[in-house]
Design a protein around this motif. Sequence first.
Motif, PDB file in Angstrom:
ATOM      1  N   VAL A 247       0.848  -1.177   0.000  1.00  0.00           N
ATOM      2  CA  VAL A 247       0.000   0.000   0.000  1.00  0.00           C
ATOM      3  C   VAL A 247       0.889   1.233   0.000  1.00  0.00           C
ATOM      4  N   ASP A 248       0.660   2.112  -0.961  1.00  0.00           N
ATOM      5  CA  ASP A 248       1.414   3.361  -1.034  1.00  0.00           C
ATOM      6  C   ASP A 248       0.725   4.387  -0.150  1.00  0.00           C
ATOM      7  N   LEU A 249       1.292   4.661   1.011  1.00  0.00           N
ATOM      8  CA  LEU A 249       0.676   5.582   1.960  1.00  0.00           C
ATOM      9  C   LEU A 249       0.637   7.011   1.438  1.00  0.00           C
ATOM     10  N   ASN A 250       1.398   7.301   0.404  1.00  0.00           N
ATOM     11  CA  ASN A 250       1.358   8.633  -0.200  1.00  0.00           C
ATOM     12  C   ASN A 250       0.055   8.888  -0.942  1.00  0.00           C
TER      13      ASN A 250
ATOM     14  N   LEU B 261      -5.161  15.764  -7.010  1.00  0.00           N
ATOM     15  CA  LEU B 261      -4.685  14.621  -6.233  1.00  0.00           C
ATOM     16  C   LEU B 261      -4.289  13.494  -7.180  1.00  0.00           C
ATOM     17  N   PRO B 262      -3.343  12.659  -6.782  1.00  0.00           N
ATOM     18  CA  PRO B 262      -2.924  11.554  -7.641  1.00  0.00           C
ATOM     19  C   PRO B 262      -4.081  10.583  -7.920  1.00  0.00           C
ATOM     20  N   GLU B 263      -4.096  10.069  -9.125  1.00  0.00           N
ATOM     21  CA  GLU B 263      -5.074   9.052  -9.527  1.00  0.00           C
ATOM     22  C   GLU B 263      -5.042   7.900  -8.514  1.00  0.00           C
ATOM     23  N   ASN B 264      -6.197   7.347  -8.220  1.00  0.00           N
ATOM     24  CA  ASN B 264      -6.352   6.213  -7.292  1.00  0.00           C
ATOM     25  C   ASN B 264      -6.057   6.559  -5.841  1.00  0.00           C
ATOM     26  N   SER B 265      -6.037   7.841  -5.504  1.00  0.00           N
ATOM     27  CA  SER B 265      -5.875   8.218  -4.098  1.00  0.00           C
ATOM     28  C   SER B 265      -7.060   7.717  -3.292  1.00  0.00           C
ATOM     29  N   VAL B 266      -6.817   7.464  -2.021  1.00  0.00           N
ATOM     30  CA  VAL B 266      -7.893   7.164  -1.077  1.00  0.00           C
ATOM     31  C   VAL B 266      -8.142   8.467  -0.328  1.00  0.00           C
ATOM     32  N   ILE B 267      -9.354   9.011  -0.466  1.00  0.00           N
ATOM     33  CA  ILE B 267      -9.667  10.312   0.121  1.00  0.00           C
ATOM     34  C   ILE B 267     -10.781  10.149   1.143  1.00  0.00           C
ATOM     35  N   VAL B 268     -10.532  10.641   2.341  1.00  0.00           N
ATOM     36  CA  VAL B 268     -11.546  10.665   3.391  1.00  0.00           C
ATOM     37  C   VAL B 268     -12.010  12.111   3.533  1.00  0.00           C
ATOM     38  N   PHE B 269     -13.302  12.350   3.295  1.00  0.00           N
ATOM     39  CA  PHE B 269     -13.895  13.673   3.462  1.00  0.00           C
ATOM     40  C   PHE B 269     -14.683  13.694   4.765  1.00  0.00           C
TER      41      PHE B 269
END
Length: 75
Positions: A8-11, A37-45
Amino acid sequence: AGCDKEVVDLNLFRVIGPGLGHDKYINGFFPRLVRNLPENSVIVFDADGIHYLCNNPDLFKDLKRYKVVITPNKT
């Protein structure tokens, strides 16, 4: 035998909203932030992030590039 582990890329993890408040400057900056934001980022709103998403409804189509978690506040 070894275990197969997914790396998992934490970045690619982002949390957007905590402490943003409701500000005209942030409202103008928010779409650029989300779209860059980078493609495939995991974003928590969180609630403030959701507030800015709702102020910029055209961003919802851009969210398809990401994995999104919505965490509204209890009212």
